[in-house]
Design a protein around this motif. Sequence first.
Motif, PDB file in Angstrom:
ATOM      1  N   ARG A  78       0.824  -1.201   0.000  1.00  0.00           N
ATOM      2  CA  ARG A  78       0.000   0.000   0.000  1.00  0.00           C
ATOM      3  C   ARG A  78       0.862   1.256   0.000  1.00  0.00           C
ATOM      4  O   ARG A  78       2.051   1.228   0.327  1.00  0.00           O
ATOM      5  CB  ARG A  78      -0.957  -0.003   1.196  1.00  0.00           C
ATOM      6  N   TRP A  79       0.221   2.370  -0.331  1.00  0.00           N
ATOM      7  CA  TRP A  79       0.899   3.662  -0.369  1.00  0.00           C
ATOM      8  C   TRP A  79       1.249   4.138   1.037  1.00  0.00           C
ATOM      9  O   TRP A  79       2.285   4.742   1.262  1.00  0.00           O
ATOM     10  CB  TRP A  79      -0.011   4.663  -1.082  1.00  0.00           C
ATOM     11  N   GLN A  83      -1.353   1.109   9.801  1.00  0.00           N
ATOM     12  CA  GLN A  83      -2.495   0.217  10.007  1.00  0.00           C
ATOM     13  C   GLN A  83      -2.997  -0.370   8.681  1.00  0.00           C
ATOM     14  O   GLN A  83      -4.134  -0.147   8.262  1.00  0.00           O
ATOM     15  CB  GLN A  83      -3.611   0.941  10.757  1.00  0.00           C
ATOM     16  N   ILE A  84      -2.131  -1.131   8.066  1.00  0.00           N
ATOM     17  CA  ILE A  84      -2.463  -1.727   6.770  1.00  0.00           C
ATOM     18  C   ILE A  84      -3.193  -3.050   6.959  1.00  0.00           C
ATOM     19  O   ILE A  84      -3.029  -3.727   7.969  1.00  0.00           O
ATOM     20  CB  ILE A  84      -1.195  -1.942   5.924  1.00  0.00           C
ATOM     21  N   PRO A  85      -4.000  -3.453   5.988  1.00  0.00           N
ATOM     22  CA  PRO A  85      -4.659  -4.763   6.064  1.00  0.00           C
ATOM     23  C   PRO A  85      -3.634  -5.881   5.913  1.00  0.00           C
ATOM     24  O   PRO A  85      -2.684  -5.769   5.134  1.00  0.00           O
ATOM     25  CB  PRO A  85      -5.636  -4.737   4.884  1.00  0.00           C
ATOM     26  N   THR A 124      -7.473   4.209   8.558  1.00  0.00           N
ATOM     27  CA  THR A 124      -6.950   3.235   9.512  1.00  0.00           C
ATOM     28  C   THR A 124      -7.879   2.048   9.729  1.00  0.00           C
ATOM     29  O   THR A 124      -7.436   1.010  10.231  1.00  0.00           O
ATOM     30  CB  THR A 124      -6.654   3.903  10.863  1.00  0.00           C
ATOM     31  N   THR A 125      -9.152   2.169   9.341  1.00  0.00           N
ATOM     32  CA  THR A 125     -10.058   1.033   9.489  1.00  0.00           C
ATOM     33  C   THR A 125      -9.634  -0.146   8.615  1.00  0.00           C
ATOM     34  O   THR A 125     -10.044  -1.286   8.871  1.00  0.00           O
ATOM     35  CB  THR A 125     -11.503   1.428   9.143  1.00  0.00           C
ATOM     36  N   LEU A 126      -8.798   0.098   7.601  1.00  0.00           N
ATOM     37  CA  LEU A 126      -8.298  -1.001   6.778  1.00  0.00           C
ATOM     38  C   LEU A 126      -7.499  -1.997   7.609  1.00  0.00           C
ATOM     39  O   LEU A 126      -7.445  -3.190   7.287  1.00  0.00           O
ATOM     40  CB  LEU A 126      -7.425  -0.459   5.649  1.00  0.00           C
ATOM     41  N   ALA A 363       4.430   6.178   6.272  1.00  0.00           N
ATOM     42  CA  ALA A 363       3.066   6.370   6.766  1.00  0.00           C
ATOM     43  C   ALA A 363       2.555   7.693   6.220  1.00  0.00           C
ATOM     44  O   ALA A 363       3.277   8.701   6.257  1.00  0.00           O
ATOM     45  CB  ALA A 363       3.032   6.363   8.288  1.00  0.00           C
ATOM     46  N   ASN A 364       1.308   7.700   5.722  1.00  0.00           N
ATOM     47  CA  ASN A 364       0.753   8.893   5.071  1.00  0.00           C
ATOM     48  C   ASN A 364      -0.681   9.185   5.518  1.00  0.00           C
ATOM     49  O   ASN A 364      -1.584   9.298   4.690  1.00  0.00           O
ATOM     50  CB  ASN A 364       0.767   8.704   3.549  1.00  0.00           C
TER      51      ASN A 364
END
Length: 515
Positions: A78-79, A83-85, A124-126, A363-364
């Motif tokens: 991810r970009w 808090q990545i899935p 962040t819900t991802l 982190a972005n």
Amino acid sequence: MRWSNAFLALATWASTIEAIEEEDLLSQESSLGIHIGGLPPSCSFWASANLTELSTKLSPGADIYLPGSGSFNSLSKRWSELQIPQVNVTVSPATENDVVQTVKWANKYRVPFLVFNGVHGAITTLGQMDCGVNIAVEKLSGVTVASSGTTATILGGTKSKVVTDSLWAANKQTVTGTCECVSYLGPALGGGHGWLQGYYGLVADQFVSVNIVLSDGTLKTITPTSDLWWAVKGAGHNFGIVTSVKVKIYPATHKQWAIETLMFTGDKVQAVYQAANDYLLQNGTQPVGVINWSYWFNIPDFDGPVIAFYIIQEGTSVNPVYTAPFHALGPFSIEPQAGDYRDLARWTGIDLAAPPCQKGNLANPRFPVYLPRYNPTAQQTIYNIFKTATNTSSPFYNSLFMFEGYSTQGVKAVPSASTAFAWRSDNLLVAPLIQYTPGPGLDAAAKALGNQLRDVLEAGAGYTTPHAYVNYAYGDEGNKGWYGAELWRQAKLKLLKAKYDPLGRFSFFGGITLP
């Protein structure tokens, strides 16, 4: 369908794990030259999930990747690293039916899943998805213009630049997201802002019909006669996987564009944004072919972030009536440019080659807020906070503050109650982007800074509840912040969620919470 050795091993293991003796398993590992390993307790459902079964249902052009094999890393990275899935398997479908079969298979084995495409959503819900399936839809890419020349069908994995370029070749245009590397549909399902929205409305306002895989794995074509039509235009991430969409397209009459980039030092903050209110925004009546756009960022040899202020106008040059008031404020640099519609992303630093389109292990998080107008006093306050927090010794030094002031006539021409997108009366989209290399304590510090900045802007606008763009969302804004606080909106969304996704299979991107 192509299989990697690692996939063959895990597929065999997953379907027979309970029956295999230890020596047989070790022998199997040795013969295949891999180490299968175990799964953490939270992933226990994978022990019964039969990947071989899934593979037999997919088309020959589909792929399945496991960690360490093939394109797994590139398709799941991810970009933003916040808090990545957590992905265990990547499925790369080649047809709409591949998506159907993947969802049905995941439902059978109670495996979570999430669609990946432009992967620029940083909410962040991802991170609530663990041990899941990445449905990477990049192969579902293409644009077909109808013989009538008034609509086009866009496949679910198509990127915004592909849409723009494909239509340009046919002498057509439509509203897309502004950043070239994001998907067409990702922004659209949350409303979707674009350069041409002053003429035609949001990206979602262009929908004519939608092919969507629902939570039970059925593929439906929905139109304005469906009760789900309202929801997919603003809260669509909650209701299914859109595999293709038919949209309105228009003759390419808005071809020539110009920009003037004015650079200011931080002591001009209040004056610049008062001028933006007076000469551009004009109480929400900014001319349809005019856009104001700005960034704050740090560059060497300047004391604090600089202001890069863009005045964009359709035509061969920007009218001096808009630029002269800003020239009078004393910018340290003025750069006019002219070209065509396809140059806009490059001019504003969001083309394919630009830093926002790269995945740099950073982190972005963003903290978006819609505003009716600029509040110069609040602008000064947030500038001071941002300057202190992003000083040369700060881990947040490379952060960015974004101010997007599109024309809104086309957006406001669509009745607010007609779609789930709730913020049609606002005129500006503002978001600090706190960028940093992940490290101890930085996630909490970034969250505190982002929300401090947003709180000042909301107070300056007189808001009592957040007005947040779900596609830029941090994750703590909640259902009312993403989809509107009106009771009827919340009730309608929950009724539709209960009807179409009662088990919450689509809840990782700004999920609608049920009672």
